[in-house]
Design an enzyme around this catalytic site. Structure first.
Site, PDB file in Angstrom:
ATOM      1  CE  LYS A   1      -7.830   2.083  -0.402  1.00  0.00           C
ATOM      2  NZ  LYS A   1      -6.772   3.059  -0.188  1.00  0.00           N
TER       3      LYS A   1
ATOM      4  CG  ASN B   1      -5.035   8.527  -3.413  1.00  0.00           C
ATOM      5  OD1 ASN B   1      -4.005   7.977  -3.791  1.00  0.00           O
ATOM      6  ND2 ASN B   1      -5.103   9.172  -2.257  1.00  0.00           N
TER       7      ASN B   1
ATOM      8  CG  HIS C   1      -4.747   2.477   5.823  1.00  0.00           C
ATOM      9  ND1 HIS C   1      -6.086   2.455   6.106  1.00  0.00           N
ATOM     10  CD2 HIS C   1      -4.632   3.141   4.639  1.00  0.00           C
ATOM     11  CE1 HIS C   1      -6.743   3.081   5.144  1.00  0.00           C
ATOM     12  NE2 HIS C   1      -5.887   3.496   4.248  1.00  0.00           N
TER      13      HIS C   1
ATOM     14  CG  HIS D   1       0.103  15.436   1.744  1.00  0.00           C
ATOM     15  ND1 HIS D   1      -0.833  15.677   0.766  1.00  0.00           N
ATOM     16  CD2 HIS D   1      -0.298  14.309   2.367  1.00  0.00           C
ATOM     17  CE1 HIS D   1      -1.772  14.739   0.807  1.00  0.00           C
ATOM     18  NE2 HIS D   1      -1.469  13.886   1.763  1.00  0.00           N
TER      19      HIS D   1
ATOM     20  CG  HIS E   1      -0.904   7.129  -1.136  1.00  0.00           C
ATOM     21  ND1 HIS E   1      -2.149   7.186  -1.711  1.00  0.00           N
ATOM     22  CD2 HIS E   1      -1.074   6.502   0.053  1.00  0.00           C
ATOM     23  CE1 HIS E   1      -3.038   6.633  -0.898  1.00  0.00           C
ATOM     24  NE2 HIS E   1      -2.412   6.207   0.179  1.00  0.00           N
ATOM     25  CG  LEU E   2       4.562   5.028  -5.765  1.00  0.00           C
ATOM     26  CD1 LEU E   2       4.975   4.094  -6.899  1.00  0.00           C
ATOM     27  CD2 LEU E   2       5.720   5.214  -4.790  1.00  0.00           C
ATOM     28  NE  ARG E   3       0.748  11.997  -2.495  1.00  0.00           N
ATOM     29  CZ  ARG E   3      -0.269  11.578  -1.737  1.00  0.00           C
ATOM     30  NH1 ARG E   3      -1.240  10.827  -2.236  1.00  0.00           N
ATOM     31  NH2 ARG E   3      -0.322  11.907  -0.467  1.00  0.00           N
TER      32      ARG E   3
ATOM     33  CB  ALA F   1      -4.935  13.072   6.051  1.00  0.00           C
TER      34      ALA F   1
ATOM     35  CG  HIS G   1      -1.854   1.164   1.312  1.00  0.00           C
ATOM     36  ND1 HIS G   1      -3.188   1.006   1.611  1.00  0.00           N
ATOM     37  CD2 HIS G   1      -1.682   2.501   1.118  1.00  0.00           C
ATOM     38  CE1 HIS G   1      -3.790   2.182   1.594  1.00  0.00           C
ATOM     39  NE2 HIS G   1      -2.892   3.118   1.313  1.00  0.00           N
TER      40      HIS G   1
ATOM     41  CG  LEU H   1      -7.566  10.906   7.534  1.00  0.00           C
ATOM     42  CD1 LEU H   1      -8.369  11.629   6.473  1.00  0.00           C
ATOM     43  CD2 LEU H   1      -8.399  10.732   8.810  1.00  0.00           C
TER      44      LEU H   1
ATOM     45  CG  ASP I   1      -1.572   5.001   4.029  1.00  0.00           C
ATOM     46  OD1 ASP I   1      -1.714   5.324   2.832  1.00  0.00           O
ATOM     47  OD2 ASP I   1      -2.282   5.468   4.938  1.00  0.00           O
TER      48      ASP I   1
ATOM     49  CG  HIS J   1      -9.824   4.668   3.518  1.00  0.00           C
ATOM     50  ND1 HIS J   1      -8.629   5.346   3.534  1.00  0.00           N
ATOM     51  CD2 HIS J   1     -10.530   5.159   4.564  1.00  0.00           C
ATOM     52  CE1 HIS J   1      -8.612   6.213   4.540  1.00  0.00           C
ATOM     53  NE2 HIS J   1      -9.760   6.115   5.186  1.00  0.00           N
TER      54      HIS J   1
HETATM   55  C1  NCD Z   1      -3.497   9.264   1.914  1.00  0.00           C
HETATM   56  C2  NCD Z   1      -3.058  10.267   0.852  1.00  0.00           C
HETATM   57  O1  NCD Z   1      -2.558  11.332   1.198  1.00  0.00           O
HETATM   58  O2  NCD Z   1      -3.205   9.960  -0.357  1.00  0.00           O
HETATM   59  N1  NCD Z   1      -3.489   9.907   3.196  1.00  0.00           N
HETATM   60  C3  NCD Z   1      -3.395   9.298   4.405  1.00  0.00           C
HETATM   61  O3  NCD Z   1      -3.518   9.990   5.419  1.00  0.00           O
HETATM   62  N2  NCD Z   1      -3.180   8.019   4.519  1.00  0.00           N
HETATM   63  C4  NCD Z   1      -4.821   8.689   1.568  1.00  0.00           C
HETATM   64  C5  NCD Z   1      -5.197   7.491   2.411  1.00  0.00           C
HETATM   65  O4  NCD Z   1      -4.636   6.420   2.248  1.00  0.00           O
HETATM   66  O5  NCD Z   1      -6.073   7.645   3.268  1.00  0.00           O
HETATM   67 ZN    ZN Z   2      -3.328   5.116   1.624  1.00  0.00          ZN
END
Ligand code: NCD
Ligand code: ZN
Length: 357
Positions: A106, A48, A181, A258, A22-24, A270, A20, A226, A254, A143
């Protein structure tokens, strides 16, 4: 639990995967993807983005951008996911899975988290998709939080289990499902009570911090993610689950970068960016709990077995050599990133791949 033998100075583990992350995209992708590819052989990449990844074409193009950001090296495999919306097409998803473009779907409840505004408003809207997924054994990644503002934020995971998740499992008893998560003892118990088709990922940060971390001496935006960290008893339940050796629990960071300005803000985003020292963080946790011998199962074996994928055949090395986590790392031209454990010292250092492999 017993303490690890003091003599252990070097750990050689089957190469881990991150189930899990997030690579953006764009400049942020180029800054962060190397951290994940450095330690992990494969990663489940969250969809996302803005706009989200909802079609095979989106996923294939995103996958190419990820590989391109790594100069097309061949030792990292991004596993792509499809973002479910009220209008998801079972046909596109089924074909995408069968073609190997999508590894999983997802499900974000609408507005649950970052870029979830196009998520699912009512689970019944996607029942045709879930039927198809169950039939073809395509994993659903959840989620698990309700978004009802009347529910206290610290109760949203437990209420999701009660109101939504138990119903999904009742209506789709054979659906291969990952509770992503997890943050509560309730989630641990729910996953343990399910069949072998129900598993969960656990992040490094939810094993290390409880909700006090967000308020330690002032407001701490870098401890905010989150689902939000819960009470200490929940953290301890997560640690017991992760280090138990149960194949139902596996590694998913996760990691959610940011930029510093978006975190240190009147309405901060988050997400905790833990990719730079993820395996080091898990190693510290497992050692503290006298469970270093179970780290490999959690990090490198339970995940691929659940997904029906081969185990990695290469190994990584960690050495007992304290590593100081920097306060900041490079982000984009618009700002830097604060890594999880910033300013702390972690006892194990990732040193690369085992010689000869
Ligand atoms: C994640 C994100 O920033 O894409 N943020 C987080 O707090 N985990 C989204 C997610 O997995 O809830
Ligand atoms: Zn996530």
């Amino acid at each position: 639990m017993s303490s690890p033998p003091v003599a252990v100075q070097r750990l050689v583990l089957r190469s881990p995967d991150d189930w899990h992350v997030h690579l953006r995209d764009r400049a942020m992708l180029r800054s962060v993807v190397g951290y994940t590819a450095r330690q992990f052989r494969r990663a489940i990449v969250m969809p996302n983005l803005v706009p989200p990844i909802t079609t095979m074409a989106d996923a294939a193009a995103y996958r190419s951008r990820i590989l391109n950001a790594l100069d097309d090296r061949d030792d990292f495999e991004p596993l792509m996911t499809c973002y479910l919306t009220d209008d998801s097409d079972p046909e596109e998803i089924g074909l995408g899975f069968e073609a190997g473009v999508f590894t999983a779907c997802k499900l974000y409840p609408a507005h649950a988290t970052t870029n979830a505004h196009q998520g699912v408003t009512d689970i019944r809207r996607i029942y045709p998709v879930l039927e198809r997924m169950q039939r073809i054994d395509m994993p659903l990644l959840l989620h698990g939080e309700v978004t009802d503002p009347a529910i206290d934020i610290f109760d949203r995971e437990a209420v999701f289990i009660e109101r939504v998740f138990s119903r999904i499992m009742m209506d789709f008893p054979a659906l291969r499902t990952v509770f992503e998560h997890i943050t509560t003892a309730d989630a641990v118990a729910f996953v343990e009570s399910g069949g072998p088709n129900l598993a969960a990922t656990i992040t490094p940060h939810h094993l290390c911090i409880n909700r006090n971390a967000m308020f330690a001496g002032g407001l701490r935006p870098h401890a905010y993610c989150l689902p939000v960290a819960k009470r200490e008893r929940h953290r301890l339940a997560l640690r017991r689950a992760a280090t138990s050796g149960s194949p139902k629990f596996f590694l998913g960071t996760d990691s959610a970068p940011h930029l510093i300005g978006q975190k240190e803000s009147a309405c901060g985003c988050a997400g905790i960016f833990n990719a730079p020292y993820a395996i080091e963080s898990y190693a510290a946790t497992f050692e503290e709990d006298g469970a270093l011998d179970r780290l490999e199962g959690f990090a490198s074996e339970h995940g691929p077995r659940f997904y029906g994928l081969p185990l990695n055949t290469t190994s990584i090395v960690l050495e007992r050599d304290p590593v100081v986590v920097p306060e900041r790392v490079a982000g984009t031209s618009e700002g830097e990133l604060v890594p999880f454990h910033a300013g702390e010292t972690l006892p194990w250092r990732f040193t690369g791949f085992a010689p000869g492999e």
